[in-house]
Design a protein around this motif. Sequence first.
Motif, short mmCIF file in Angstrom:
data_model
loop_
_atom_site.label_atom_id
_atom_site.label_comp_id
_atom_site.label_asym_id
_atom_site.label_seq_id
_atom_site.Cartn_x
_atom_site.Cartn_y
_atom_site.Cartn_z
N LEU A 151 0.83 -1.20 0.00
CA LEU A 151 0.00 0.00 0.00
C LEU A 151 0.87 1.25 0.00
N LEU A 180 -7.04 0.27 6.11
CA LEU A 180 -5.76 0.04 5.45
C LEU A 180 -4.72 1.03 5.96
N GLU A 186 -0.74 -6.50 1.42
CA GLU A 186 -2.03 -7.15 1.27
C GLU A 186 -2.00 -8.08 0.06
#
Length: 274
Positions: A151, A180, A186
Amino acid sequence: MQLGKTQTLKISEKNTSGWILTDDSGEKAFLPKIFVQDDKEVDDEIEVFVYQDDNKLKATTEIPLAEVGQFAVMSCVQSLPSGAFMDWGIIKDLFVPYKQQKSKIIEGKRYLVHLYVDEDLELITGTTKFKRNPQYQDLPFKQGDKVDLILMNESELGWNVVVNKEYIGLVYASDVFKKLYPLSEETGYIKAIREDGKIDVSLQPEGFENIDEFKQKILDKLNENYGLLYLSDKSSPEQIKEELHMSKKNFKKALGGLYKDKIVDILDDKIKLV
């Protein structure tokens, strides 16, 4: 010799300091003694990562966090006015020049770094400046493929993510069903590869062929709550997202499958195990 890449080289010479390795063209790299392997002999092959140190090609059997052309999250071990040194998993730290820093890198903090070869200096270099949502051609994956994500940051559209260490994609806000955090990892799924070469990513698989994952999530939550779950096909998308971290679409598909299999009963305001 591929600078900044893992490759297989031949042992051409041994000495007290280490080994001289060569590629098919005869170019040489030095493997320090701390990385040599007792079961190898001259003319044997060995897999190593090649980097540059003191204007010489060196090799290591260590595995770097990223190779040239890839992204990785790294910690800063030293920050100087000229640039920062990052721990990228091998004996020599990676240098990120000050001009390649999106914001000043601070010692002890973690950053997403992209590796490239500085053509003027012929050195492996890091940068925290990279284009958001670039356009790609000939991507090595297709719609539905499972991928690894890092991310990056949240934007008005959703979350920018790194796909399989090499590509930048986007998870739309409508596809986010849990909290998140930047720099976390992820699992994702390729949602679409657009005509303009941009990559759309989902955090959940789509389609009936993937529904077992969502059925299991519902069953796990039912077991946690003594066989009752205060959700139904009439629940709002927000309620389903908060409770199960999935879309209402996937929830209804999975719930329908569980009901058909006579595993659950669906009541007005709840579901329960049969």
